[in-house]
Design a protein around this motif. Structure first.
Motif, PDB file in Angstrom:
ATOM      1  N   ASP A  60       0.840  -1.201   0.000  1.00 50.05           N
ATOM      2  CA  ASP A  60       0.000   0.000   0.000  1.00 50.05           C
ATOM      3  C   ASP A  60       0.880   1.258   0.000  1.00 50.05           C
ATOM      4  O   ASP A  60       1.581   1.535   0.978  1.00 50.05           O
ATOM      5  CB  ASP A  60      -0.895  -0.007   1.237  1.00 50.05           C
ATOM      6  CG  ASP A  60      -1.958   1.076   1.201  1.00 50.05           C
ATOM      7  OD1 ASP A  60      -1.795   2.036   0.420  1.00 50.05           O
ATOM      8  OD2 ASP A  60      -2.942   0.974   1.964  1.00 50.05           O
TER       9      ASP A  60
ATOM     10  N   GLU B  21       0.042   4.301   0.362  1.00 50.52           N
ATOM     11  CA  GLU B  21      -0.367   5.257   1.390  1.00 50.52           C
ATOM     12  C   GLU B  21       0.280   4.936   2.735  1.00 50.52           C
ATOM     13  O   GLU B  21       0.640   5.845   3.487  1.00 50.52           O
ATOM     14  CB  GLU B  21      -1.896   5.270   1.516  1.00 50.52           C
ATOM     15  CG  GLU B  21      -2.601   5.872   0.311  1.00 50.52           C
ATOM     16  CD  GLU B  21      -4.088   6.053   0.550  1.00 50.52           C
ATOM     17  OE1 GLU B  21      -4.549   5.782   1.692  1.00 50.52           O
ATOM     18  OE2 GLU B  21      -4.792   6.466  -0.393  1.00 50.52           O
ATOM     19  N   GLN B  22       0.405   3.660   3.030  1.00 52.02           N
ATOM     20  CA  GLN B  22       1.076   3.279   4.275  1.00 52.02           C
ATOM     21  C   GLN B  22       2.543   3.684   4.239  1.00 52.02           C
ATOM     22  O   GLN B  22       3.090   4.180   5.237  1.00 52.02           O
ATOM     23  CB  GLN B  22       0.942   1.775   4.499  1.00 52.02           C
ATOM     24  CG  GLN B  22      -0.477   1.316   4.787  1.00 52.02           C
ATOM     25  CD  GLN B  22      -0.564  -0.182   4.973  1.00 52.02           C
ATOM     26  OE1 GLN B  22       0.345  -0.930   4.626  1.00 52.02           O
ATOM     27  NE2 GLN B  22      -1.677  -0.638   5.547  1.00 52.02           N
TER      28      GLN B  22
END
Length: 422
Positions: free
Chosen positions: A367, A369-370
């Motif tokens: 991910d 965003e992580q």
């Protein structure tokens, strides 16, 4: 270190080897998409004729120093090692506990071996199991008598080393009624450059109300072909905790089958794999419930980098009469590259009407965003990705009991992640 260059094999084993050699000559190498179970694993580049089977007494003992240990065993563990066809020691007997090369056990404990040998894996044969049946050498036999509790892990190490050598290895583990043991088996390479082949057959027999934790892990070099058939049978109220890890090898396929044969038996199967470069791993698992009131819990997780690929095919089979079965399986994959590929194929075959069987599968990219969240808080890209991966694998690590096995597997995973992120 004492070598086992020759032993007297019982007649039943000689006949078995002869029959298996005839079968091996008649069987073909499984064709890509031409045989059920091999739809995702292409081994057309395998030239069986180019490999010479390891022979007793042949093998460079210095490979022990060259091979990088995968599972760090605690002080006091029982050890038994093999390099190609060379058995490095005679094993040990601690009271009634037997930890012996299987070749030696066939001579010194022939009746005991004959009682259990081949009872789990005879149902299915391909060319690799037939070659193993005909030509295995060395191997390991672990026998834990009724009521005995083995305090320290039993560590079995097999090293493939010589170029173009095929190690056919067989392991038989028997834990009798009310006994308890923990066995670790690791497959390693003595060289990073030599092309080798490993065929491995593992038979686990867990007696009534007995407990076995079996850890099977490989970190073979990326030119190694690996073909495994691992099968377990668990008796009434028995408990099997099975851990399998595939970090190395170049290509191959491993079958991991568990039969819950006795009422009230339980199995927990945990798998981890982390290929990179162009490595390919293939796990085919079966949870067969053959009796009522049995439970099984399987969880596999993989992290894939570069152009690597992985296959997990799982089947929960509930036999007629196996009522009140409770079975679960899941496989989750994290792809670190857009060119990495994973297939997760769960399946159910239910022939009883009072059961609870569930499965789950997932494949996802890491991910962004992580990673962005962690980088925004001062971490670099590598450290951010590592934390995301560690979080993904954390649930798997928690399945290992606290103690030597959790420490060993956690350290092995950390080392492997360093390779993937290098």
């Amino acid at each position: 270190m004492a070598e086992l260059t020759s032993v007297r094999e019982p007649e039943w084993l000689k006949e078995r080897r002869s029959d298996a050699a005839r079968r091996a000559a008649e069987l073909d190498v499984p064709r890509f998409k031409g045989k059920a179970g091999w739809e995702f694993t292409d081994i057309s580049k395998l030239d069986l004729a180019s490999f010479t089977a390891a022979e007793p007494g042949v093998g460079d003992a210095s490979a022990v120093d060259r091979a990088e240990t995968l599972l760090e065993a605690p002080e006091g563990a029982h050890h038994l090692g093999q390099v190609d066809g060379r058995v490095l020691d005679h094993g040990e007997t601690d009271g009634d506990l037997l930890v012996l090369p299987l070749t030696l056990a066939c001579e010194t404990h022939a009746d005991l071996v004959a009682e259990h040998f081949g009872k789990v894996v005879d149902a299915e044969q391909d060319v690799f199991t037939a070659l193993n049946d005909a030509g295995w050498t060395g191997g390991a036999f672990v026998y834990v008598p009724r009521g005995v509790r083995v305090e320290q892990p039993i560590v079995l190490t097999a090293i493939t080393d010589a170029d173009k050598t095929a190690l056919h290895r067989r392991v038989l583990i028997v834990v009798e009624e009310g006994a308890e043991a923990e066995v670790w088996e690791q497959h390693l390479s003595g060289s990073t450059d030599n092309e080798t082949m490993l065929t491995s057959i593992v038979e686990l027999r867990v007696g009534q109300n007995a407990r076995l934790r079996f850890v099977g892990a490989q970190d073979l070099n990326e030119k190694t072909w690996v073909f495994g058939s691992q099968r377990a049978e668990v008796a009434r109220d028995g408990h099997l905790d099975w851990v399998t890890a595939g970090f190395g090898s170049g290509n191959g396929k491993v079958f991991t089958n568990t039969l819950l044969a006795g009422e009230g038996s339980h199995a927990r199967v945990t798998g981890a794999y982390a290929p990179h470069s162009r490595q390919h791993v293939d796990f085919d698992t079966l949870q067969e419930h053959g009796a009522a009131n049995t439970t099984s819990d399987l969880a596999f997780r993989g992290v894939l980098a570069d152009r690597s690929s992985a296959v997990w095919r799982g089947m929960i089979k509930v036999d007629p009469g196996a009522q009140q079965t409770d079975a679960f399986q899941e496989c989750r994959n994290l792809l670190l590259s857009k060119k990495a590929h994973a297939d997760a194929i769960p399946g159910l075959e239910i022939l009883a009407n009072d059961v609870r069987c569930t499965h789950a599968a997932a494949i996802a990219q890491i991910d962004p965003e992580q990673v962005f969240y962690l980088r925004a808080r001062g971490l670099d890209d590598t450290r951010s990705k590592r934390l995301v991966i560690e979080g993904f694998m954390a649930e798997l690590v928690e399945r290992f009991e606290e103690g030597p096995i959790r420490e060993a597997m956690t350290a092995a995973l950390e080392r492997r992640l360093s390779v993937l992120l290098d």
